[in-house]
Design an enzyme around this catalytic site. Structure first.
Site, PDB file in Angstrom:
ATOM      1  CB  CYS A  36      -0.761  -0.060   1.093  1.00  0.00           C
ATOM      2  SG  CYS A  36      -2.157  -1.227   1.346  1.00  0.00           S
ATOM      3  CG  HIS A  44     -13.173   8.536 -11.790  1.00  0.00           C
ATOM      4  ND1 HIS A  44     -14.457   8.027 -11.258  1.00  0.00           N
ATOM      5  CD2 HIS A  44     -12.714   7.627 -12.773  1.00  0.00           C
ATOM      6  CE1 HIS A  44     -14.813   6.977 -11.954  1.00  0.00           C
ATOM      7  NE2 HIS A  44     -13.892   6.807 -12.993  1.00  0.00           N
ATOM      8  CD  GLU A  89      -8.621   0.293   1.448  1.00  0.00           C
ATOM      9  OE1 GLU A  89      -8.108   1.555   1.946  1.00  0.00           O
ATOM     10  OE2 GLU A  89      -7.946  -0.681   1.818  1.00  0.00           O
TER      11      GLU A  89
END
Lengths: 137, 135
Positions: B33, B80, B125
């Site tokens: 991550c 986005h 998530e």
């Protein structure tokens, strides 16, 4: 009798990407790709479904060993793309627009080389729950 | 008392990275991550409000209006987008799902009409990882 069976393996990876044509201006890219052209990237949880079709081996009863197939996908697809920026971190999309269409073609080509030519291969890729592609069509 | 939930979704890029640490330390704590070029998710957002139905409309609150408020005040800022780079309410924060859900709560709460009580937010998530926040 040659009874073909299809066997599926589902995997997933998370990645960032941006859709754009490098020769175009930001305005042209936004016109065609909308929010997906954001120069700062956005991302997805991609779901991958790999389908292998063939006649089960008379001795093992397997079309393909799923553990072997899973390892192939892990090593040759997920290791390249998971938690990556497709545009910046992968050679496959350094100069190829990482649309779902192009990603599924690339994954198919990678796996086709590694899987017995006697077996049929098909790949489905979900970019979101509602947007997905499949190759061959 | 009735609980009403509106589900929305957005896609975004992020990385988990503490700028006060070395790259090695970030990789040690955040693993994949911490990739400096970001990665991304399809986030699923559950907004739950509570109250008694209005006697005239039978509604707790017009869910279309709720959806518009969520879209204008939250999704517009996140969808986005790159969470680390482009989101004002995450500036200076680690872009974990935990911090994101608290940020969404704080953005949304002042925008809801007084009669609407925000009960909970749930944020996925991935299909296997989610957080909940009750304020």
């Amino acid at each position: 009798m040659n009874k073909k069976v299809a066997i599926f393996r589902k995997e997933h990876f998370n990645a960032a990407h941006r859709l754009s044509v490098p020769e175009w201006t930001d305005e042209q890219n936004f016109e065609v790709f909308g929010k997906c052209s954001n120069p700062h990237y956005h991302g997805h949880n991609y779901d991958l479904v790999v389908k292998v079709t063939g006649v089960p081996d008379p001795k093992t009863g397997y079309v393909v060993n799923l553990s072997v197939l899973s390892d192939l996908i892990q090593k040759h697809v997920l290791a390249k793309f998971d938690h990556k920026n497709l545009n910046l971190d992968t050679k496959e999309f350094a100069s190829l627009n990482p649309t779902a269409e192009n990603i599924v073609l690339v994954i198919y080509e990678i796996l086709r080389e590694k899987i017995d030519p006697k077996l049929d291969l098909s790949v489905r890729l979900y970019e979101t729950e509602r947007n997905f592609v499949e190759y061959p069509a | 008392m009735v609980f009403l939930t509106r589900i929305e979704h957005f896609n975004a890029a992020h990385k988990l990275y503490n700028p006060n640490w070395s790259r090695e330390k970030n990789e040690e704590v955040f693993g994949a991550c911490a990739n400096e070029n970001w990665h991304g998710h399809n986030y699923e957002l559950y907004i739950t409000i509570k109250g008694d139905p209005d006697p005239d409309t039978g509604f707790l609150f017009d869910v279309k209006k709720l959806s518009s408020i969520i879209k204008d005040q939250v999704l517009e800022k996140l969808d986005h987008k790159n969470l680390n780079v482009e989101v004002d309410f995450l500036k200076g924060k680690i872009c974990s799902t935990e911090n994101l859900i608290i940020g969404i709560w704080n953005e949304l709460l002042p925008q809801l009409p007084k009669q609407v009580k925000l009960h909970a937010i749930k944020l996925y998530e991935t299909p296997r990882i989610f957080v909940e926040y009750f304020g």
